[in-house]
Design a protein around this motif. Structure first.
Motif, PDB file in Angstrom:
ATOM      1  N   CYS A   1      -1.468  14.113  -3.208  1.00 28.25           N
ATOM      2  CA  CYS A   1      -2.381  12.981  -2.990  1.00 28.25           C
ATOM      3  C   CYS A   1      -3.782  13.446  -3.386  1.00 28.25           C
ATOM      4  O   CYS A   1      -4.352  14.339  -2.751  1.00 28.25           O
ATOM      5  CB  CYS A   1      -2.355  12.544  -1.525  1.00 28.25           C
ATOM      6  SG  CYS A   1      -3.670  11.368  -1.142  1.00 28.25           S
TER       7      CYS A   1
ATOM      8  N   PHE B   1      -6.451  11.764  -3.116  1.00 32.53           N
ATOM      9  CA  PHE B   1      -7.470  11.253  -2.190  1.00 32.53           C
ATOM     10  C   PHE B   1      -7.834  12.299  -1.144  1.00 32.53           C
ATOM     11  O   PHE B   1      -9.011  12.557  -0.885  1.00 32.53           O
ATOM     12  CB  PHE B   1      -6.983   9.966  -1.522  1.00 32.53           C
ATOM     13  CG  PHE B   1      -7.996   9.363  -0.590  1.00 32.53           C
ATOM     14  CD1 PHE B   1      -9.082   8.653  -1.094  1.00 32.53           C
ATOM     15  CD2 PHE B   1      -7.880   9.512   0.791  1.00 32.53           C
ATOM     16  CE1 PHE B   1     -10.029   8.111  -0.241  1.00 32.53           C
ATOM     17  CE2 PHE B   1      -8.826   8.970   1.647  1.00 32.53           C
ATOM     18  CZ  PHE B   1      -9.901   8.259   1.126  1.00 32.53           C
TER      19      PHE B   1
ATOM     20  N   HIS C   1      -4.160   7.361  -6.496  1.00 35.54           N
ATOM     21  CA  HIS C   1      -4.335   8.757  -6.072  1.00 35.54           C
ATOM     22  C   HIS C   1      -3.022   9.559  -6.108  1.00 35.54           C
ATOM     23  O   HIS C   1      -3.023  10.746  -5.818  1.00 35.54           O
ATOM     24  CB  HIS C   1      -4.889   8.822  -4.645  1.00 35.54           C
ATOM     25  CG  HIS C   1      -6.201   8.122  -4.482  1.00 35.54           C
ATOM     26  ND1 HIS C   1      -7.323   8.515  -5.163  1.00 35.54           N
ATOM     27  CD2 HIS C   1      -6.553   7.042  -3.727  1.00 35.54           C
ATOM     28  CE1 HIS C   1      -8.332   7.715  -4.840  1.00 35.54           C
ATOM     29  NE2 HIS C   1      -7.888   6.821  -3.975  1.00 35.54           N
ATOM     30  N   PHE C   2      -1.925   8.880  -6.415  1.00 36.31           N
ATOM     31  CA  PHE C   2      -0.610   9.537  -6.334  1.00 36.31           C
ATOM     32  C   PHE C   2      -0.324  10.362  -7.596  1.00 36.31           C
ATOM     33  O   PHE C   2      -0.441   9.858  -8.709  1.00 36.31           O
ATOM     34  CB  PHE C   2       0.482   8.480  -6.148  1.00 36.31           C
ATOM     35  CG  PHE C   2       1.848   9.028  -5.894  1.00 36.31           C
ATOM     36  CD1 PHE C   2       2.046  10.089  -5.024  1.00 36.31           C
ATOM     37  CD2 PHE C   2       2.958   8.469  -6.514  1.00 36.31           C
ATOM     38  CE1 PHE C   2       3.319  10.594  -4.782  1.00 36.31           C
ATOM     39  CE2 PHE C   2       4.232   8.961  -6.279  1.00 36.31           C
ATOM     40  CZ  PHE C   2       4.405  10.020  -5.417  1.00 36.31           C
TER      41      PHE C   2
ATOM     42  N   ARG D   1       4.260   7.228   1.674  1.00 36.78           N
ATOM     43  CA  ARG D   1       3.740   6.140   2.508  1.00 36.78           C
ATOM     44  C   ARG D   1       4.238   4.781   2.015  1.00 36.78           C
ATOM     45  O   ARG D   1       4.326   4.541   0.814  1.00 36.78           O
ATOM     46  CB  ARG D   1       2.212   6.130   2.503  1.00 36.78           C
ATOM     47  CG  ARG D   1       1.552   7.464   2.775  1.00 36.78           C
ATOM     48  CD  ARG D   1       1.834   7.977   4.192  1.00 36.78           C
ATOM     49  NE  ARG D   1       0.841   8.947   4.592  1.00 36.78           N
ATOM     50  CZ  ARG D   1       0.891  10.255   4.307  1.00 36.78           C
ATOM     51  NH1 ARG D   1       1.882  10.743   3.615  1.00 36.78           N
ATOM     52  NH2 ARG D   1      -0.062  11.075   4.724  1.00 36.78           N
TER      53      ARG D   1
ATOM     54  N   ASP E   1      -5.464   4.388   3.051  1.00 38.08           N
ATOM     55  CA  ASP E   1      -6.332   4.937   2.005  1.00 38.08           C
ATOM     56  C   ASP E   1      -5.888   4.534   0.600  1.00 38.08           C
ATOM     57  O   ASP E   1      -6.473   4.975  -0.386  1.00 38.08           O
ATOM     58  CB  ASP E   1      -6.373   6.470   2.112  1.00 38.08           C
ATOM     59  CG  ASP E   1      -6.906   6.929   3.456  1.00 38.08           C
ATOM     60  OD1 ASP E   1      -7.894   6.319   3.920  1.00 38.08           O
ATOM     61  OD2 ASP E   1      -6.340   7.866   4.049  1.00 38.08           O
ATOM     62  N   HIS E   2      -4.837   3.727   0.543  1.00 33.41           N
ATOM     63  CA  HIS E   2      -4.281   3.298  -0.747  1.00 33.41           C
ATOM     64  C   HIS E   2      -5.316   2.559  -1.587  1.00 33.41           C
ATOM     65  O   HIS E   2      -6.077   1.742  -1.081  1.00 33.41           O
ATOM     66  CB  HIS E   2      -3.100   2.362  -0.461  1.00 33.41           C
ATOM     67  CG  HIS E   2      -2.482   1.731  -1.652  1.00 33.41           C
ATOM     68  ND1 HIS E   2      -2.918   0.542  -2.191  1.00 33.41           N
ATOM     69  CD2 HIS E   2      -1.444   2.127  -2.420  1.00 33.41           C
ATOM     70  CE1 HIS E   2      -2.164   0.234  -3.220  1.00 33.41           C
ATOM     71  NE2 HIS E   2      -1.267   1.176  -3.391  1.00 33.41           N
TER      72      HIS E   2
ATOM     73  N   CYS F   1      -0.302   3.677  -5.984  1.00 31.57           N
ATOM     74  CA  CYS F   1      -1.661   4.130  -5.654  1.00 31.57           C
ATOM     75  C   CYS F   1      -2.252   4.985  -6.778  1.00 31.57           C
ATOM     76  O   CYS F   1      -1.552   5.819  -7.363  1.00 31.57           O
ATOM     77  CB  CYS F   1      -1.586   4.947  -4.363  1.00 31.57           C
ATOM     78  SG  CYS F   1      -3.166   5.627  -3.856  1.00 31.57           S
TER      79      CYS F   1
ATOM     80  N   CYS G   1      -0.254   2.704   3.457  1.00 27.97           N
ATOM     81  CA  CYS G   1      -1.306   3.705   3.666  1.00 27.97           C
ATOM     82  C   CYS G   1      -2.690   3.047   3.638  1.00 27.97           C
ATOM     83  O   CYS G   1      -3.019   2.316   2.701  1.00 27.97           O
ATOM     84  CB  CYS G   1      -1.215   4.758   2.559  1.00 27.97           C
ATOM     85  SG  CYS G   1      -2.573   5.931   2.599  1.00 27.97           S
TER      86      CYS G   1
ATOM     87  N   ARG H   1       0.841  -1.209   0.000  1.00 24.13           N
ATOM     88  CA  ARG H   1       0.000   0.000   0.000  1.00 24.13           C
ATOM     89  C   ARG H   1       0.881   1.265   0.000  1.00 24.13           C
ATOM     90  O   ARG H   1       0.782   2.108   0.879  1.00 24.13           O
ATOM     91  CB  ARG H   1      -0.944  -0.032   1.204  1.00 24.13           C
ATOM     92  CG  ARG H   1      -1.883  -1.241   1.177  1.00 24.13           C
ATOM     93  CD  ARG H   1      -2.980  -1.165   2.207  1.00 24.13           C
ATOM     94  NE  ARG H   1      -2.508  -1.137   3.566  1.00 24.13           N
ATOM     95  CZ  ARG H   1      -3.301  -1.081   4.642  1.00 24.13           C
ATOM     96  NH1 ARG H   1      -4.618  -1.063   4.486  1.00 24.13           N
ATOM     97  NH2 ARG H   1      -2.808  -1.063   5.847  1.00 24.13           N
ATOM     98  N   MET H   2       1.755   1.348  -1.019  1.00 26.74           N
ATOM     99  CA  MET H   2       2.665   2.497  -1.115  1.00 26.74           C
ATOM    100  C   MET H   2       2.105   3.536  -2.087  1.00 26.74           C
ATOM    101  O   MET H   2       1.374   3.198  -3.026  1.00 26.74           O
ATOM    102  CB  MET H   2       4.032   2.059  -1.641  1.00 26.74           C
ATOM    103  CG  MET H   2       4.743   1.020  -0.812  1.00 26.74           C
ATOM    104  SD  MET H   2       6.514   0.943  -1.186  1.00 26.74           S
ATOM    105  CE  MET H   2       6.532   0.422  -2.882  1.00 26.74           C
ATOM    106  N   CYS H   3       2.519   4.790  -1.896  1.00 29.73           N
ATOM    107  CA  CYS H   3       2.071   5.861  -2.801  1.00 29.73           C
ATOM    108  C   CYS H   3       2.364   5.503  -4.256  1.00 29.73           C
ATOM    109  O   CYS H   3       1.527   5.738  -5.134  1.00 29.73           O
ATOM    110  CB  CYS H   3       2.765   7.176  -2.447  1.00 29.73           C
ATOM    111  SG  CYS H   3       2.244   7.872  -0.869  1.00 29.73           S
TER     112      CYS H   3
END
Ligand code: SF4
Length: 214
Positions: free
Chosen positions: A177, A179, A162-163, A190, A195-196, A160, A193, A155-157
């Motif tokens: 981000c 998100f 949202h990155f 992150r 929220d990932h 993701c 994360c 769950r890394m940026c």
């Protein structure tokens, strides 16, 4: 002064270094698990379930931890007996039971997290720039393992959807981000994360290119 003859390859010495750190981390794992009154595999399951309100299936837990399904099943049963996790059947698929963290499970996790670990001790002498550099190196290494299929997508940026890397050039908070709609700097990347949301492979590849170009 003469340099030592026939040093081992740098890859070999990096592996030796990582192995020393891994040994220290394992001892941390035992200390944290002991504070929580469980064993390290059980503690790792609690860590995995934290921030996952829908829980995870047994198969996913085994995959994330790199253990066999019977090992994961035994550990989950032990955690269930201590009321630290609970199994729930998914409404949409009655055959799939998900394992969820309970309130006592959260308390046990917090007891382990209070233990001052060797990662903190090891990074004490590093400047903030060196810490950020180390974080970047870790992200690069973990990404390589996940993209080659050695470990599941973390769950890394950088994985993701949202990155948005390097969209604020020249600023300290150069990443974004989507998100939470907020800018953040490289030291805030992150690794895990809650929220990932996983991006598809094409998006991940494009994001990585934009990230390392920055
Ligand atoms: S949701 Fe989390 S993982 Fe995704 S970009 Fe934002 S901070 Fe990074």
């Amino acid at each position: 002064m003469e340099t030592p003859k026939n040093p081992t390859s740098i890859e070999h010495r990096i592996r030796e270094g990582l192995s020393r750190l891994a040994t220290a981390m394992r001892s941390d794992d035992w200390a944290r698990a002991k504070a929580a009154g469980i064993n390290p595999t059980q503690y790792a399951i609690l860590e995995l379930l934290e921030g996952r309100p829908h829980g995870l299936g047994v198969k996913e837990i085994a995959l994330w931890l790199g253990v066999s399904q019977p090992t994961a099943t035994d550990s989950i049963l032990a955690l269930e007996r201590k009321s630290l996790v609970v199994k729930q059947t998914a409404v949409e698929d009655r055959r799939a039971a998900h394992v969820l963290l309970t309130e006592p499970g959260r308390t046990a996790l917090a007891a382990g997290e209070a233990v001052h670990g060797t990662a903190e001790i090891a990074t004490e002498p590093l400047s903030s720039a060196e810490r950020t550099g180390l974080l970047m190196t870790l992200v690069t290494m973990i990404r390589q393992l996940q993209e080659t299929g050695a470990i599941p997508i973390q769950r890394m940026c950088v994985s993701c959807r949202h990155f948005r890397p390097n969209v604020h050039p020249g600023e300290a908070n150069l990443h974004h981000c989507a998100f939470i709609d907020a800018a953040f700097g490289p030291s805030e990347l992150r690794i895990d994360c809650r929220d990932h949301e996983i991006a598809d492979p094409a998006f991940r590849a494009a994001t990585w290119d934009a990230f390392i170009e920055g």
